[in-house]
Design a protein around this motif. Structure first.
Motif, short mmCIF file in Angstrom:
data_model
loop_
_atom_site.label_atom_id
_atom_site.label_comp_id
_atom_site.label_asym_id
_atom_site.label_seq_id
_atom_site.Cartn_x
_atom_site.Cartn_y
_atom_site.Cartn_z
N GLN A 11 -4.79 -2.14 13.46
CA GLN A 11 -5.58 -1.42 12.45
C GLN A 11 -5.85 -0.01 12.93
OE1 GLN A 11 -9.67 -2.84 11.85
NE2 GLN A 11 -9.46 -2.38 9.66
N ASN A 12 -5.76 0.97 12.02
CA ASN A 12 -6.10 2.34 12.43
C ASN A 12 -7.51 2.70 11.96
OD1 ASN A 12 -5.97 3.07 9.72
ND2 ASN A 12 -4.07 4.20 9.90
N GLU A 13 -7.95 3.91 12.25
CA GLU A 13 -9.34 4.28 11.96
C GLU A 13 -9.58 4.49 10.46
OE1 GLU A 13 -7.50 8.15 13.60
OE2 GLU A 13 -7.05 6.01 13.49
N GLY A 15 -8.66 2.17 8.44
CA GLY A 15 -8.76 0.80 7.94
C GLY A 15 -7.45 0.24 7.46
N SER A 16 -6.37 1.02 7.58
CA SER A 16 -5.06 0.48 7.26
C SER A 16 -4.66 -0.55 8.30
CB SER A 16 -4.02 1.61 7.22
OG SER A 16 -4.36 2.55 6.22
N GLU A 17 -3.85 -1.52 7.89
CA GLU A 17 -3.43 -2.57 8.80
C GLU A 17 -1.92 -2.66 8.80
OE1 GLU A 17 -5.40 -6.13 7.49
OE2 GLU A 17 -7.38 -5.36 8.03
N GLU A 32 5.31 -4.60 8.44
CA GLU A 32 4.74 -4.36 7.11
C GLU A 32 3.45 -3.57 7.28
OE1 GLU A 32 6.23 -8.72 5.47
OE2 GLU A 32 4.10 -8.35 5.91
N TYR A 33 3.29 -2.54 6.46
CA TYR A 33 2.13 -1.66 6.55
C TYR A 33 1.29 -1.84 5.30
CZ TYR A 33 -0.34 2.45 8.38
OH TYR A 33 -1.27 3.31 8.92
N TYR A 34 0.01 -2.13 5.48
CA TYR A 34 -0.93 -2.29 4.37
C TYR A 34 -1.89 -1.11 4.40
CZ TYR A 34 0.75 -7.13 4.59
OH TYR A 34 1.53 -8.25 4.61
N THR A 35 -1.61 -0.08 3.60
CA THR A 35 -2.42 1.12 3.67
C THR A 35 -3.79 0.94 3.04
OG1 THR A 35 -2.56 3.46 3.12
CG2 THR A 35 -1.50 2.04 1.48
N ALA A 36 -4.77 1.57 3.67
CA ALA A 36 -6.11 1.62 3.06
C ALA A 36 -6.26 2.89 2.25
CB ALA A 36 -7.17 1.61 4.18
N LYS A 71 6.40 1.88 -2.78
CA LYS A 71 5.73 1.33 -3.95
C LYS A 71 4.65 2.28 -4.46
CE LYS A 71 6.45 -3.54 -2.94
NZ LYS A 71 6.86 -3.41 -1.51
N PHE A 72 4.13 3.14 -3.58
CA PHE A 72 3.00 3.97 -4.00
C PHE A 72 3.45 5.33 -4.50
CE2 PHE A 72 -0.29 1.24 -2.47
CZ PHE A 72 0.28 0.55 -1.42
N SER A 73 4.29 5.97 -3.69
CA SER A 73 4.64 7.35 -4.07
C SER A 73 5.90 7.72 -3.31
CB SER A 73 3.50 8.28 -3.63
OG SER A 73 3.33 8.19 -2.24
O1 LIG Z 1 1.16 6.38 -1.30
C1 LIG Z 1 0.84 6.67 -0.14
C2 LIG Z 1 1.24 7.91 0.41
C3 LIG Z 1 0.90 8.25 1.69
C4 LIG Z 1 0.16 7.37 2.49
N1 LIG Z 1 -0.14 7.75 3.74
N2 LIG Z 1 -0.79 6.99 4.58
C5 LIG Z 1 -0.96 7.42 5.90
C6 LIG Z 1 -0.43 8.65 6.34
C7 LIG Z 1 -0.64 9.04 7.66
C8 LIG Z 1 -1.34 8.21 8.55
C9 LIG Z 1 -1.85 6.98 8.14
C10 LIG Z 1 -1.66 6.58 6.80
C11 LIG Z 1 -2.22 5.25 6.37
O2 LIG Z 1 -2.02 4.87 5.20
O3 LIG Z 1 -2.87 4.59 7.21
C12 LIG Z 1 -0.25 6.11 1.96
C13 LIG Z 1 0.10 5.77 0.67
#
Ligand SMILES: O=C1C=CC(=NNc2ccccc2C(=O)O)C=C1
Length: 128
Positions: A11-13, A15-17, A32-36, A71-73
């Motif tokens: 997990q990063n600061e 809150g992404s996992e 697999e990256y689960y972005t916060a 999936k996001f951008s």
């Molecule tokens: O659609 C998107 C576009 C960019 C994103 N960047 N996340 C990051 C970029 C740099 C460091 C950490 C992250 C993260 O999501 O933890 C996330 C979702």
């Protein structure tokens, strides 16, 4: 799997996992990256990551990995960093990252890449 095994949950600061799978004998791994971080509160979806690490036995391996935010951008983040153990023996991944988002014209290229740092720590609560 020597001391530099990155497999497992981190997990990063923000809150992404992320779940990192075992590296092969060449040091290549996926996960697999689960972005916060995502503008709309989309349902948490996983973004694929692929990377490569050194397999040195001292537990302080360097690595890099790419997250495709498909999936996001239309953007991509590359992380580069090193594994450490802190004074309590807790594992830490100190990373720097570049986030590239798609721009529509060459004239906008100057604003298309962001830079930052992230610290990942192990998420012990999650099982495999
Ligand atoms: O659609 C998107 C576009 C960019 C994103 N960047 N996340 C990051 C970029 C740099 C460091 C950490 C992250 C993260 O999501 O933890 C996330 C979702």
């Amino acid at each position: 799997r020597g001391k530099c095994n990155l497999a497992g949950w981190w997990q990063n600061e923000l809150g992404s996992e992320m779940l990192v799978f075992n590296a092969n004998s060449k040091g290549n791994f996926s996960g697999e990256y689960y972005t916060a971080v995502s503008s709309a509160q989309k349902p948490i979806e996983t973004s694929p990551l692929r990377g490569s690490q050194h397999l040195d036995e001292d537990g302080k391996c360097t690595f890099g990995f790419t997250v495709n935010w498909s999936k996001f951008s239309d953007s991509t983040t590359v992380f580069v960093g090193q594994r450490f153990e802190d004074h309590r023996g807790q594992e830490v991944l100190k990373t720097g990252w570049l986030l590239r988002h798609k721009v529509n014209s060459l004239h906008d290229d100057w604003q298309a890449t962001r830079v930052g740092t992230n610290i990942f720590t192990r998420l012990n609560c999650k099982e495999e």
